[in-house]
Write a protein that holds these residues in place. Structure first.
Motif: not given
Length: 249
Positions: A154-175
């Motif tokens: 997925f990250l490659q498909h959306v053209g993510a910068d793979l040199r970045a340090k972090y991937v952050n996840f936010r959830c609809f239950d506020d987690y």
């Protein structure tokens, strides 16, 4: 008479602080804090500072030992735990539901394509199945059957910068939680859409859960709402309350 309902969201942080102070005292008795001068065990601020230093040291050591080539164990279908347990910072009756057909995953920050993603769109990408063990920091474990899109794909498909340090996840239950890029690119880190060959049920994170068998359970967010690729340290729900950030299993 039924027992009183416990507010897990309110109680857990205080229990965690108590556990951390007890851990610090035990570590001191073993000589583990001999180099942390000026740490007064009867002073909360001093204790929290010492624990923060220890936690950051643990994170660095885990990161150094982590390898994208080292895989978590995968199991035969006969080993799957039935029923697979529900776990969250709230009770199962408080699950927040989202209609799968209208759900969209938001994508932001260091990516080329920031368009939202539907479940149908995710199912056009390559899928991978894994039967792996979920290990909870509370001391229990269970083996589940997960299928979904490798996060690296997925990250490659959306053209993510793979040199970045972090991937952050936010959830609809506020987690929320976050991982390092090396973990995001690990071949067993998947964006799970199915459990046991069927679409994820609400108890297991519908419409999408991030499944990371190389991490402890609190690093496996459910009910995903957004994903961010960033160089700014994001922290996380439990990490901001004292849990180790790397969270390797």
């Amino acid at each position: 008479m039924s027992p009183p309902k416990i507010d897990r969201a309110g109680v857990a942080p205080e229990l965690r602080k108590l556990e951390r102070r007890l851990f610090l005292r035990n570590s001191l008795s073993l000589g583990g804090l001999s180099l942390l001068s000026g740490c007064a065990l009867d002073d909360n601020a001093s204790v929290e500072h010492a624990l923060s230093l220890m936690s950051r040291f643990t994170d660095r050591m885990q990161a150094l030992l982590f390898s994208r080539q080292r895989l978590a164990r995968e199991f035969d279908p006969s080993r799957i735990t039935h029923p697979f347990p529900f776990n969250a910072y709230y009770d199962e009756g408080d699950i927040r539901l989202v209609e799968t057909s209208s759900w969209r995953l938001e994508v932001s920050e260091l990516v080329s394509d920031k368009s939202p993603w539907s479940v149908a769109r995710f199912r056009t990408l390559p899928q991978k199945r894994q039967i792996t063990r979920h290990i909870c920091v509370e001391g229990w474990s269970a083996i589940g059957d997960w299928s979904g899109v490798p996060l690296s794909v997925f990250l490659q498909h959306v053209g993510a910068d793979l040199r970045a340090k972090y991937v952050n996840f936010r959830c609809f239950d506020d987690y929320s939680t976050s991982i390092d890029m090396a973990t995001a690119l690990h071949p067993q880190t998947i964006m799970a859409l199915d459990f046991g060959g069927n679409p994820l049920p609400p108890a297991y994170g519908a419409p999408m859960k991030i499944r990371i068998p190389t991490k402890l359970g609190y690093k496996n967010p459910k009910y995903l709402a957004s994903i961010e690729v960033t160089n700014h340290f994001p922290g996380g729900y439990w990490e901001d309350q004292g849990y180790d950030w790397f969270g390797g299993s």
